[in-house]
Enzyme design. Structure first.
Site, PDB file in Angstrom:
ATOM      1  N   TYR A   1      42.941  30.081  26.943  1.00 30.58           N
ATOM      2  CA  TYR A   1      43.423  29.213  25.865  1.00 30.58           C
ATOM      3  C   TYR A   1      44.924  29.049  26.015  1.00 30.58           C
ATOM      4  O   TYR A   1      45.645  30.028  26.254  1.00 30.58           O
ATOM      5  CB  TYR A   1      43.108  29.852  24.514  1.00 30.58           C
ATOM      6  CG  TYR A   1      43.609  29.068  23.312  1.00 30.58           C
ATOM      7  CD1 TYR A   1      43.088  27.810  23.002  1.00 30.58           C
ATOM      8  CD2 TYR A   1      44.593  29.594  22.474  1.00 30.58           C
ATOM      9  CE1 TYR A   1      43.539  27.105  21.889  1.00 30.58           C
ATOM     10  CE2 TYR A   1      45.041  28.897  21.355  1.00 30.58           C
ATOM     11  CZ  TYR A   1      44.503  27.643  21.078  1.00 30.58           C
ATOM     12  OH  TYR A   1      44.941  26.947  19.972  1.00 30.58           O
TER      13      TYR A   1
ATOM     14  N   ASP B   1      50.969  31.945  31.250  1.00 22.83           N
ATOM     15  CA  ASP B   1      50.991  31.830  29.795  1.00 22.83           C
ATOM     16  C   ASP B   1      50.948  33.252  29.247  1.00 22.83           C
ATOM     17  O   ASP B   1      49.897  33.884  29.173  1.00 22.83           O
ATOM     18  CB  ASP B   1      49.802  31.004  29.305  1.00 22.83           C
ATOM     19  CG  ASP B   1      49.817  30.832  27.785  1.00 22.83           C
ATOM     20  OD1 ASP B   1      50.633  31.506  27.118  1.00 22.83           O
ATOM     21  OD2 ASP B   1      49.007  30.038  27.270  1.00 22.83           O
TER      22      ASP B   1
ATOM     23  N   LYS C   1      54.111  34.421  19.819  1.00 22.96           N
ATOM     24  CA  LYS C   1      53.687  35.659  19.149  1.00 22.96           C
ATOM     25  C   LYS C   1      54.809  36.715  19.075  1.00 22.96           C
ATOM     26  O   LYS C   1      55.705  36.561  18.259  1.00 22.96           O
ATOM     27  CB  LYS C   1      52.387  36.155  19.797  1.00 22.96           C
ATOM     28  CG  LYS C   1      51.323  35.051  19.667  1.00 22.96           C
ATOM     29  CD  LYS C   1      49.908  35.406  19.987  1.00 22.96           C
ATOM     30  CE  LYS C   1      48.985  34.268  19.554  1.00 22.96           C
ATOM     31  NZ  LYS C   1      48.226  33.616  20.586  1.00 22.96           N
TER      32      LYS C   1
HETATM   33  C1  LIG Z   1      48.110  32.002  20.747  1.00 19.36           C
HETATM   34  C2  LIG Z   1      48.185  31.431  22.116  1.00 19.36           C
HETATM   35  C3  LIG Z   1      48.727  30.156  22.373  1.00 19.36           C
HETATM   36  C4  LIG Z   1      49.107  29.220  21.249  1.00 19.36           C
HETATM   37  O1  LIG Z   1      50.139  29.726  20.473  1.00 19.36           O
HETATM   38  P1  LIG Z   1      50.309  29.152  18.971  1.00 19.36           P
HETATM   39  O2  LIG Z   1      51.560  29.812  18.513  1.00 19.36           O
HETATM   40  O3  LIG Z   1      49.086  29.561  18.243  1.00 19.36           O
HETATM   41  O4  LIG Z   1      50.443  27.679  19.079  1.00 19.36           O
HETATM   42  C5  LIG Z   1      48.890  29.758  23.672  1.00 19.36           C
HETATM   43  N1  LIG Z   1      48.530  30.545  24.692  1.00 19.36           N
HETATM   44  C6  LIG Z   1      47.994  31.761  24.498  1.00 19.36           C
HETATM   45  C7  LIG Z   1      47.656  32.607  25.677  1.00 19.36           C
HETATM   46  C8  LIG Z   1      47.782  32.233  23.209  1.00 19.36           C
HETATM   47  O5  LIG Z   1      47.202  33.420  23.025  1.00 19.36           O
END
Ligand SMILES: *Cc1c(COP(=O)(O)O)cnc(C)c1O
Length: 426
Positions: free
Chosen positions: A143, A238, A266
């Site tokens: 994701y 990511d 995060k």
């Molecule tokens: C949470 C997440 C996102 C998106 O971040 P948001 O702050 O929710 O937009 C993108 N990549 C990864 C791996 C994530 O866990």
């Protein structure tokens, strides 16, 4: 008698789609009413009915220090006195960029945005601008936020609700997103072979944590590093979840593989909305106002959010033992479940991240994760919730440990898990 959470959920559904501002919060996959939260401190989260729960969601990752860490709260309160936003540069942005550059090997130059979604969207744009190519490769089950081009075989809530692609995304927007299989080098080689000179970047969660936690096979990340170099493509890690969680330098430090671009979210905001993307100077100089890749944000580098981020990272930096302690806590839970239920569940754990999959198979990719029995997970979730243990309301999310989790609370959690699996076995 209705609980206050039930009342609020009914009220919420009138004016908020599904009653929530992010789908997984609706508890749809586990058939329960979401708990509306009133406050949180340390490893405890308290709902509006006064139920106190041990929190293993930690806001889906930011809460590595636990909730309401006194030092972070103090700094944020002080910062608020000076105004909430200026739309102009501040010293704190310089400080956070320096901190990120010092800690994360691949982030010499970075830019702040307000969410992980924005960070990834911008990093992909930079990769395309830099390579002058359009196509990207992502992995099934990973994701990367909810931007149009990346909602292809996404993980997280998109996986739970079995909506692999979102409505409202024109096919034209995703035709340049190619999908490979996590941990499958051949699937990547085939895409490179079929799209010679067209791949701008490979984007990957170096440890996948949005189909549940799935570890990279030995050599998989190294393979991605090599194949992207061979074909003149960029490698994007990511690290929105893994950044500052697997180690201070994220998964790239943990595995010793430096990507060309990195995205953070995060933890970097310490509980406030921040995302960041960055990489080598020559790549990041593509970004406006220096280069032709446009990206902007009214609240980017917000002074309150940067304050929370800086203080959180500072606390992590001051205490290098933290990662060992986090790992030990997660490993203790993993061992407990393996002892109680080995063979009927698959436990994937690394550092402070873990997932308990209700499947007898090893979980190494999207298909093996999706093979899990979500009904059994829902039952397990309900048992823990009723015991005051708050884990993700979805089979396909990680369990997060924080510095604030006490030995007593871990012991209690292990005891309840043992109890659950004893009944499950008999
Ligand atoms: C949470 C997440 C996102 C998106 O971040 P948001 O702050 O929710 O937009 C993108 N990549 C990864 C791996 C994530 O866990």
């Amino acid at each position: 008698m209705e609980t206050r959470s039930e009342q609020l959920y009914e009220a919420a559904k009138k004016h908020i789609p599904g009653g929530v501002n992010s789908p997984v919060r609706a508890f749809g996959a586990v058939g329960r009413t979401p708990r509306f939260i009133a406050s949180a401190r340390g490893d405890r989260i308290i709902d509006v009915d006064g139920n106190e729960m041990i929190d293993y969601i930690c806001s889906w990752g930011p809460g590595i220090l636990g909730h309401a860490h006194p030092r972070v709260i103090q700094k944020v309160q002080e910062a608020c006195e000076d105004g909430l936003t200026y739309g102009a540069p501040t010293e704190k942005e310089v400080q956070l960029a320096e901190q990120i550059a010092r800690l994360v090997p691949g982030m010499e130059v970075s830019r702040l945005v307000s969410s992980g979604t924005e960070a990834v969207m911008s990093a992909v744009r930079v990769a395309r601008g830099y390579t002058k190519r359009d196509k990207i490769i992502k992995f099934k089950g990973c994701y990367h936020g909810h931007s149009d081009g990346l909602l292809v075989k996404a993980g997280s809530a998109a996986l739970t609700t079995s909506v692999p692609d979102s409505a409202g995304v024109p096919e034209d927007y995703t035709k340049n997103t190619l999908v490979a299989q996590y941990n499958d080098t051949t699937s990547v080689e085939e895409l490179f072979a079929a799209n010679k000179g067209e791949i701008a970047a490979v984007i990957v969660e170096p440890v996948a944590a949005n189909m549940g936690v799935v570890l990279p096979d030995k050599g998989f990340l190294k393979f991605l590093r090599e194949i992207t170099e061979r074909f003149g493509s960029l490698l994007i890690f990511d690290e929105v979840i893994t950044g500052f969680r697997l180690s201070l330098g994220g998964a790239q430090e943990y595995y010793g593989i430096t990507p060309d671009l990195t995205t953070l979210g995060k933890i970097v905001g310490g509980g406030m909305p921040i995302g960041a993307y960055g990489g080598r100077k020559e790549i990041m100089e593509m970004v406006s106002p220096l280069g032709p890749v446009y990206q902007a944000g009214t609240l980017s580098g917000n002074p309150i959010a940067t304050t929370a981020g800086i203080e959180t990272l500072t606390i992590l930096e001051e205490d290098p033992g933290i990662y060992k302690r986090l790992e030990q806590k997660a490993a203790r839970i993993a061992e407990t479940v393996n002892e109680a239920a080995g063979g009927i569940v698959c436990v994937n754990q690394i550092g402070s991240l873990l997932s308990i999959f209700f499947t007898e198979r090893a979980v190494t990719d999207y298909e093996s994760a999706a093979d899990s029995h979500t009904g059994k997970y829902a039952e397990y979730f309900g048992f823990l919730l009723d015991a005051g243990i708050y884990v993700a309301p979805s089979q396909f999310e990680a369990m997060f440990l924080s510095e604030a989790h006490t030995e007593e609370d871990i012991s209690y959690t292990c005891q309840k898990m043992r109890e659950y699996f004893q009944d499950f076995n008999s």
